[in-house]
Design a protein around this motif. Sequence first.
Motif, PDB file in Angstrom:
ATOM      1  N   SER A  14       0.821  -1.217   0.000  1.00  0.00           N
ATOM      2  CA  SER A  14       0.000   0.000   0.000  1.00  0.00           C
ATOM      3  C   SER A  14       0.855   1.268   0.000  1.00  0.00           C
ATOM      4  CB  SER A  14      -0.967   0.012   1.184  1.00  0.00           C
ATOM      5  OG  SER A  14      -0.285   0.182   2.400  1.00  0.00           O
ATOM      6  N   GLU A  15       2.047   1.200   0.574  1.00  0.00           N
ATOM      7  CA  GLU A  15       2.923   2.376   0.617  1.00  0.00           C
ATOM      8  C   GLU A  15       3.831   2.504  -0.600  1.00  0.00           C
ATOM      9  OE1 GLU A  15       5.026   1.984   4.327  1.00  0.00           O
ATOM     10  OE2 GLU A  15       3.278   2.626   5.500  1.00  0.00           O
ATOM     11  N   ASN A  16       4.006   1.428  -1.360  1.00  0.00           N
ATOM     12  CA  ASN A  16       4.984   1.460  -2.446  1.00  0.00           C
ATOM     13  C   ASN A  16       4.440   1.088  -3.821  1.00  0.00           C
ATOM     14  OD1 ASN A  16       7.708   1.917  -0.975  1.00  0.00           O
ATOM     15  ND2 ASN A  16       6.651   0.378   0.238  1.00  0.00           N
ATOM     16  N   TYR A  17       3.186   0.698  -3.891  1.00  0.00           N
ATOM     17  CA  TYR A  17       2.602   0.345  -5.185  1.00  0.00           C
ATOM     18  C   TYR A  17       2.564   1.597  -6.055  1.00  0.00           C
ATOM     19  CZ  TYR A  17      -0.424  -2.195  -8.411  1.00  0.00           C
ATOM     20  OH  TYR A  17      -0.950  -2.831  -9.512  1.00  0.00           O
ATOM     21  N   PRO A  18       3.107   1.543  -7.269  1.00  0.00           N
ATOM     22  CA  PRO A  18       3.275   2.770  -8.059  1.00  0.00           C
ATOM     23  C   PRO A  18       2.032   3.253  -8.791  1.00  0.00           C
ATOM     24  CG  PRO A  18       4.197   0.910  -9.234  1.00  0.00           C
ATOM     25  CD  PRO A  18       3.752   0.392  -7.887  1.00  0.00           C
ATOM     26  N   PHE A  19       0.925   2.543  -8.697  1.00  0.00           N
ATOM     27  CA  PHE A  19      -0.282   2.919  -9.422  1.00  0.00           C
ATOM     28  C   PHE A  19      -1.434   3.119  -8.446  1.00  0.00           C
ATOM     29  CE2 PHE A  19       2.109  -0.228 -11.998  1.00  0.00           C
ATOM     30  CZ  PHE A  19       2.615   0.655 -12.939  1.00  0.00           C
ATOM     31  N   THR A  20      -2.529   3.691  -8.923  1.00  0.00           N
ATOM     32  CA  THR A  20      -3.731   3.802  -8.093  1.00  0.00           C
ATOM     33  C   THR A  20      -4.383   2.426  -8.022  1.00  0.00           C
ATOM     34  OG1 THR A  20      -5.042   4.432 -10.011  1.00  0.00           O
ATOM     35  CG2 THR A  20      -4.119   6.225  -8.681  1.00  0.00           C
ATOM     36  N   ASP A  21      -5.354   2.270  -7.186  1.00  0.00           N
ATOM     37  CA  ASP A  21      -6.058   0.994  -7.024  1.00  0.00           C
ATOM     38  C   ASP A  21      -5.113  -0.142  -6.663  1.00  0.00           C
ATOM     39  OD1 ASP A  21      -8.506   2.213  -7.611  1.00  0.00           O
ATOM     40  OD2 ASP A  21      -8.231   1.893  -9.762  1.00  0.00           O
ATOM     41  N   VAL A  22      -4.559  -0.048  -5.487  1.00  0.00           N
ATOM     42  CA  VAL A  22      -3.658  -1.092  -4.983  1.00  0.00           C
ATOM     43  C   VAL A  22      -4.427  -2.409  -4.897  1.00  0.00           C
ATOM     44  CG1 VAL A  22      -2.217  -1.804  -3.041  1.00  0.00           C
ATOM     45  CG2 VAL A  22      -2.365   0.619  -3.658  1.00  0.00           C
ATOM     46  N   PRO A  23      -3.900  -3.470  -5.485  1.00  0.00           N
ATOM     47  CA  PRO A  23      -4.616  -4.751  -5.425  1.00  0.00           C
ATOM     48  C   PRO A  23      -4.568  -5.367  -4.034  1.00  0.00           C
ATOM     49  CG  PRO A  23      -2.480  -5.051  -6.468  1.00  0.00           C
ATOM     50  CD  PRO A  23      -2.647  -3.577  -6.221  1.00  0.00           C
ATOM     51  N   LYS A  24      -5.493  -6.275  -3.783  1.00  0.00           N
ATOM     52  CA  LYS A  24      -5.487  -7.034  -2.535  1.00  0.00           C
ATOM     53  C   LYS A  24      -4.407  -8.103  -2.637  1.00  0.00           C
ATOM     54  CE  LYS A  24     -10.451  -6.555  -1.989  1.00  0.00           C
ATOM     55  NZ  LYS A  24     -11.728  -7.270  -2.035  1.00  0.00           N
ATOM     56  N   LEU A  25      -3.895  -8.532  -1.495  1.00  0.00           N
ATOM     57  CA  LEU A  25      -2.878  -9.578  -1.493  1.00  0.00           C
ATOM     58  C   LEU A  25      -3.410 -10.888  -2.068  1.00  0.00           C
ATOM     59  CD1 LEU A  25      -1.097  -9.039   1.948  1.00  0.00           C
ATOM     60  CD2 LEU A  25      -0.412  -8.203  -0.306  1.00  0.00           C
ATOM     61  N   THR A  26      -4.710 -11.087  -2.006  1.00  0.00           N
ATOM     62  CA  THR A  26      -5.311 -12.331  -2.505  1.00  0.00           C
ATOM     63  C   THR A  26      -5.678 -12.268  -3.986  1.00  0.00           C
ATOM     64  OG1 THR A  26      -7.474 -11.560  -1.759  1.00  0.00           O
ATOM     65  CG2 THR A  26      -6.221 -12.984  -0.251  1.00  0.00           C
ATOM     66  N   ASP A  27      -5.550 -11.103  -4.596  1.00  0.00           N
ATOM     67  CA  ASP A  27      -5.882 -10.964  -6.021  1.00  0.00           C
ATOM     68  C   ASP A  27      -4.965 -11.803  -6.885  1.00  0.00           C
ATOM     69  OD1 ASP A  27      -7.900  -9.178  -5.422  1.00  0.00           O
ATOM     70  OD2 ASP A  27      -6.845  -7.415  -6.189  1.00  0.00           O
ATOM     71  N   LYS A  28      -5.520 -12.307  -7.967  1.00  0.00           N
ATOM     72  CA  LYS A  28      -4.750 -13.046  -8.972  1.00  0.00           C
ATOM     73  C   LYS A  28      -4.461 -12.103 -10.137  1.00  0.00           C
ATOM     74  CE  LYS A  28      -5.160 -17.158  -7.016  1.00  0.00           C
ATOM     75  NZ  LYS A  28      -4.059 -17.858  -6.426  1.00  0.00           N
ATOM     76  N   LYS A  29      -3.252 -12.149 -10.620  1.00  0.00           N
ATOM     77  CA  LYS A  29      -2.829 -11.362 -11.780  1.00  0.00           C
ATOM     78  C   LYS A  29      -2.083 -12.281 -12.727  1.00  0.00           C
ATOM     79  CE  LYS A  29      -3.911  -7.152 -10.211  1.00  0.00           C
ATOM     80  NZ  LYS A  29      -4.718  -6.173 -10.916  1.00  0.00           N
ATOM     81  N   VAL A  30      -1.877 -11.832 -13.937  1.00  0.00           N
ATOM     82  CA  VAL A  30      -1.036 -12.543 -14.883  1.00  0.00           C
ATOM     83  C   VAL A  30       0.218 -11.707 -15.081  1.00  0.00           C
ATOM     84  CG1 VAL A  30      -0.806 -13.402 -17.250  1.00  0.00           C
ATOM     85  CG2 VAL A  30      -2.997 -13.587 -16.063  1.00  0.00           C
ATOM     86  N   CYS A  31       1.361 -12.327 -14.915  1.00  0.00           N
ATOM     87  CA  CYS A  31       2.621 -11.651 -15.211  1.00  0.00           C
ATOM     88  C   CYS A  31       2.879 -11.884 -16.694  1.00  0.00           C
ATOM     89  CB  CYS A  31       3.771 -12.218 -14.378  1.00  0.00           C
ATOM     90  SG  CYS A  31       5.366 -11.482 -14.815  1.00  0.00           S
ATOM     91  N   ILE A  32       2.825 -10.819 -17.485  1.00  0.00           N
ATOM     92  CA  ILE A  32       2.994 -10.976 -18.926  1.00  0.00           C
ATOM     93  C   ILE A  32       4.449 -11.254 -19.306  1.00  0.00           C
ATOM     94  CG2 ILE A  32       0.933  -9.646 -19.514  1.00  0.00           C
ATOM     95  CD1 ILE A  32       2.786  -7.278 -20.174  1.00  0.00           C
ATOM     96  N   ASN A  33       5.337 -11.083 -18.350  1.00  0.00           N
ATOM     97  CA  ASN A  33       6.737 -11.376 -18.629  1.00  0.00           C
ATOM     98  C   ASN A  33       6.989 -12.886 -18.643  1.00  0.00           C
ATOM     99  OD1 ASN A  33       9.388 -10.812 -19.210  1.00  0.00           O
ATOM    100  ND2 ASN A  33       9.957 -10.351 -17.113  1.00  0.00           N
ATOM    101  N   CYS A  34       6.422 -13.621 -17.680  1.00  0.00           N
ATOM    102  CA  CYS A  34       6.643 -15.077 -17.620  1.00  0.00           C
ATOM    103  C   CYS A  34       5.368 -15.870 -17.926  1.00  0.00           C
ATOM    104  CB  CYS A  34       7.208 -15.491 -16.262  1.00  0.00           C
ATOM    105  SG  CYS A  34       6.088 -15.231 -14.869  1.00  0.00           S
ATOM    106  N   ASN A  35       4.262 -15.150 -18.159  1.00  0.00           N
ATOM    107  CA  ASN A  35       2.983 -15.766 -18.507  1.00  0.00           C
ATOM    108  C   ASN A  35       2.447 -16.679 -17.406  1.00  0.00           C
ATOM    109  OD1 ASN A  35       0.842 -15.876 -20.337  1.00  0.00           O
ATOM    110  ND2 ASN A  35       1.532 -17.807 -21.164  1.00  0.00           N
ATOM    111  N   SER A  36       2.710 -16.312 -16.156  1.00  0.00           N
ATOM    112  CA  SER A  36       2.233 -17.083 -15.007  1.00  0.00           C
ATOM    113  C   SER A  36       1.080 -16.370 -14.333  1.00  0.00           C
ATOM    114  CB  SER A  36       3.345 -17.244 -13.971  1.00  0.00           C
ATOM    115  OG  SER A  36       4.402 -17.996 -14.479  1.00  0.00           O
ATOM    116  N   ILE A  37       0.158 -17.150 -13.792  1.00  0.00           N
ATOM    117  CA  ILE A  37      -0.879 -16.589 -12.933  1.00  0.00           C
ATOM    118  C   ILE A  37      -0.274 -16.526 -11.536  1.00  0.00           C
ATOM    119  CG2 ILE A  37      -3.168 -16.891 -11.947  1.00  0.00           C
ATOM    120  CD1 ILE A  37      -3.909 -18.438 -14.502  1.00  0.00           C
ATOM    121  N   ILE A  38      -0.291 -15.342 -10.959  1.00  0.00           N
ATOM    122  CA  ILE A  38       0.341 -15.133  -9.653  1.00  0.00           C
ATOM    123  C   ILE A  38      -0.678 -14.633  -8.645  1.00  0.00           C
ATOM    124  CG2 ILE A  38       2.610 -14.661 -10.673  1.00  0.00           C
ATOM    125  CD1 ILE A  38       2.010 -11.632 -10.032  1.00  0.00           C
ATOM    126  N   THR A  39      -0.378 -14.843  -7.381  1.00  0.00           N
ATOM    127  CA  THR A  39      -1.133 -14.240  -6.287  1.00  0.00           C
ATOM    128  C   THR A  39      -0.329 -13.031  -5.844  1.00  0.00           C
ATOM    129  OG1 THR A  39      -1.987 -16.395  -5.619  1.00  0.00           O
ATOM    130  CG2 THR A  39      -2.104 -14.621  -3.986  1.00  0.00           C
TER     131      THR A  39
END
Length: 80
Positions: A14-39
Amino acid sequence: MEELRIKNKEKYLSENYPFTDVPKLTDKKVCINCNSIITVGEYKVFKSESGFEYICCPTAPHCNGTVIDWINNNRNNLQT
């Protein structure tokens, strides 16, 4: 680069995320660099020689993706 151990990941994010709308720790994202689904909460932090801290993909150092490489997970039917 040196990996930092973060005790309070929610606070750090929450203090270092560089964008607005900080995600929750439980959110799933896709890292487009390695194409992995991450938490999000499994992120790692690395500190460069200049002192800059990078919020990185949980698969680092295998993947050199950072938060800029994380997109919303639209692969709802896939397992992590």
